[in-house]
Scaffold this motif. Sequence first.
Motif, PDB file in Angstrom:
ATOM      1  N   GLY A 174      54.774  43.054 148.863  1.00 18.86           N
ATOM      2  CA  GLY A 174      54.659  42.130 147.738  1.00 18.86           C
ATOM      3  C   GLY A 174      55.930  42.052 146.909  1.00 18.86           C
ATOM      4  N   PHE A 175      56.507  43.203 146.599  1.00 21.23           N
ATOM      5  CA  PHE A 175      57.749  43.209 145.817  1.00 21.23           C
ATOM      6  C   PHE A 175      58.880  42.511 146.581  1.00 21.23           C
ATOM      7  N   ALA A 176      58.929  42.711 147.897  1.00 22.27           N
ATOM      8  CA  ALA A 176      59.948  42.039 148.707  1.00 22.27           C
ATOM      9  C   ALA A 176      59.780  40.529 148.632  1.00 22.27           C
ATOM     10  N   GLY A 177      58.540  40.061 148.586  1.00 16.96           N
ATOM     11  CA  GLY A 177      58.296  38.630 148.461  1.00 16.96           C
ATOM     12  C   GLY A 177      58.850  38.065 147.171  1.00 16.96           C
ATOM     13  N   CYS A 178      58.635  38.766 146.067  1.00 20.49           N
ATOM     14  CA  CYS A 178      59.188  38.318 144.783  1.00 20.49           C
ATOM     15  C   CYS A 178      60.712  38.295 144.822  1.00 20.49           C
ATOM     16  N   GLU A 179      61.309  39.299 145.467  1.00 23.16           N
ATOM     17  CA  GLU A 179      62.769  39.386 145.514  1.00 23.16           C
ATOM     18  C   GLU A 179      63.384  38.236 146.309  1.00 23.16           C
ATOM     19  N   VAL A 180      62.826  37.892 147.465  1.00 25.69           N
ATOM     20  CA  VAL A 180      63.448  36.817 148.246  1.00 25.69           C
ATOM     21  C   VAL A 180      63.267  35.464 147.568  1.00 25.69           C
ATOM     22  N   ILE A 181      62.158  35.280 146.857  1.00 29.59           N
ATOM     23  CA  ILE A 181      61.962  34.027 146.126  1.00 29.59           C
ATOM     24  C   ILE A 181      62.973  33.912 144.992  1.00 29.59           C
ATOM     25  N   ARG A 182      63.109  34.956 144.210  1.00 30.21           N
ATOM     26  CA  ARG A 182      63.999  34.862 143.052  1.00 30.21           C
ATOM     27  C   ARG A 182      65.465  34.774 143.465  1.00 30.21           C
ATOM     28  N   ARG A 183      65.824  35.366 144.615  1.00 30.61           N
ATOM     29  CA  ARG A 183      67.201  35.292 145.088  1.00 30.61           C
ATOM     30  C   ARG A 183      67.534  33.922 145.690  1.00 30.61           C
ATOM     31  N   THR A 184      66.510  33.100 145.877  1.00 32.15           N
ATOM     32  CA  THR A 184      66.709  31.776 146.445  1.00 32.15           C
ATOM     33  C   THR A 184      66.715  30.686 145.383  1.00 32.15           C
ATOM     34  N   ILE A 185      65.867  30.836 144.358  1.00 35.91           N
ATOM     35  CA  ILE A 185      65.767  29.770 143.356  1.00 35.91           C
ATOM     36  C   ILE A 185      65.966  30.269 141.929  1.00 35.91           C
ATOM     37  N   GLY A 186      66.160  31.580 141.734  1.00 40.15           N
ATOM     38  CA  GLY A 186      66.306  32.131 140.394  1.00 40.15           C
ATOM     39  C   GLY A 186      67.744  32.128 139.915  1.00 40.15           C
ATOM     40  N   LEU A 187      68.007  32.918 138.908  1.00 33.79           N
ATOM     41  CA  LEU A 187      69.322  32.934 138.271  1.00 33.79           C
ATOM     42  C   LEU A 187      70.392  33.555 139.153  1.00 33.79           C
ATOM     43  N   ALA A 188      70.062  34.640 139.856  1.00 43.52           N
ATOM     44  CA  ALA A 188      71.044  35.377 140.658  1.00 43.52           C
ATOM     45  C   ALA A 188      70.739  35.212 142.138  1.00 43.52           C
ATOM     46  N   HIS A 189      71.655  34.568 142.865  1.00 42.23           N
ATOM     47  CA  HIS A 189      71.467  34.292 144.284  1.00 42.23           C
ATOM     48  C   HIS A 189      72.144  35.365 145.132  1.00 42.23           C
ATOM     49  N   VAL A 190      72.086  35.185 146.460  1.00 42.12           N
ATOM     50  CA  VAL A 190      72.783  36.071 147.387  1.00 42.12           C
ATOM     51  C   VAL A 190      73.763  35.247 148.217  1.00 42.12           C
ATOM     52  N   ALA A 191      74.919  35.849 148.490  1.00 41.08           N
ATOM     53  CA  ALA A 191      75.940  35.157 149.272  1.00 41.08           C
ATOM     54  C   ALA A 191      75.488  34.939 150.709  1.00 41.08           C
ATOM     55  N   ASP A 192      74.582  35.784 151.212  1.00 42.25           N
ATOM     56  CA  ASP A 192      74.082  35.608 152.571  1.00 42.25           C
ATOM     57  C   ASP A 192      73.632  34.167 152.808  1.00 42.25           C
ATOM     58  N   LEU A 193      72.893  33.617 151.853  1.00 40.69           N
ATOM     59  CA  LEU A 193      72.384  32.249 151.966  1.00 40.69           C
ATOM     60  C   LEU A 193      73.342  31.224 151.365  1.00 40.69           C
ATOM     61  N   ASP A 194      73.885  31.528 150.199  1.00 37.32           N
ATOM     62  CA  ASP A 194      74.722  30.530 149.507  1.00 37.32           C
ATOM     63  C   ASP A 194      76.041  30.270 150.215  1.00 37.32           C
TER      64      ASP A 194
END
Length: 403
Positions: free
Chosen positions: A341-361
């Motif tokens: 569950g926590f992993a689910g929140c993390e991948v969502i927020r890293r995709t549309i939240g304030l702080a993204h990840v370079a892996d995707l961006d």
Amino acid sequence: MATTTKQAYTPLNEQTVIELSQELNLFTEYSSLEVNEIGDGNLNLVFRLVEPSTKKSVIIKQALPYAKVVGESWPLTLDRARIESDSLKKFAEFAPEHVPEVLYSNNDLAVTVMEDLSSHVILRKGLIDGETYPNLAQHIGTFIAKNLFYTSDFYLHPFEKKRLVQQFTNPELCKITEDLVFTDPFYDIETNDFPAELQDAVSELWNDPELRKKAARLKLKFLTNAEALLHGDLHSGSIFVIEESTKIIDSEFAYYGPQGFDIAHFFANIAMNHIAQRAHIKDVEKRAGYQLYLSGLIRDTWNVFTSTYKELWRDKGVELATKLPGFEDEVLEEIFTDMVGFAGCEVIRRTIGLAHVADLDSIADFDEQIRLKKKVLKLGSDWVKNKQRIKNIEEFITSIRSV
């Protein structure tokens, strides 16, 4: 080493950081010191000092009273510097080989002097580049297991556990996590950041009452379950690696929380890299091989974590409940379910939240970037809503590979 005389806080610069190093007798020659501000994060100044004649080097890190990504309109507590230095020292009691050595700290100046890890690379960069690290799973699984067990009620006297909970009470930075991980991505809130091409997928998330309710349940667990001392932000940008060494940094988010949280963030970031490699590695055979490595990294980390945790439970457990047959399996099952569950929140927020990840961006093909981000959002939603459906690490890996 920490100072006792109170000093007024002032942000360091290249000159004052040299003066500080001289006060601390860190080097023998100061006129030729090489100083570079190397911080690329959101919260701190980070200076690297090198003495050319000896090649001796240190890192001097200072917390800023605001978030660099936003500016002075977003004030932040300087106490996070104390949290970071204290947590690194606590982690070093159990796994000294996996954290930088803290050489000095000053709570008034919000300064920590620590070992220089310039010989290492940031794990996120290494993974984006397709590098492999044969000892990473062993190191991360061991680090998390030891830190969780040795700071839990299963090992500590209850008075010491409660003292540590007080020491690592971290309301301001926990509030950032509460907002940016568990709240804002699930609502139309201005801190969210995503391209218009994701709007339909995001609107679907925002209009999913079950998803919001399940995210709220996870937030409640984050708020209320003071099970063990967490790093609090254990993503692939908080880990330095080389083939034979792994060092965990940036623990200013440390606090007492649910045991599944840290490993969830590590796995979530590996999962996002796994998905992003569909764009980064063009050769189909090479991509499949690297994704197989990433799947194995998740599997091996979990297996090392569980075996180490069980061994500590068996040999070091003080709480009488550790003597109950099978109870450790129930504890680990709960950690696993929470992790999903926590992993689910993390991948969502890293995709549309304030702080993204370079892996995707960093995916150059914008259409492909959007396509893969939609897959990440779908995966995150499934993990949050259906965390109890995924029963073991193989099913978790399958969910990543099949999205």
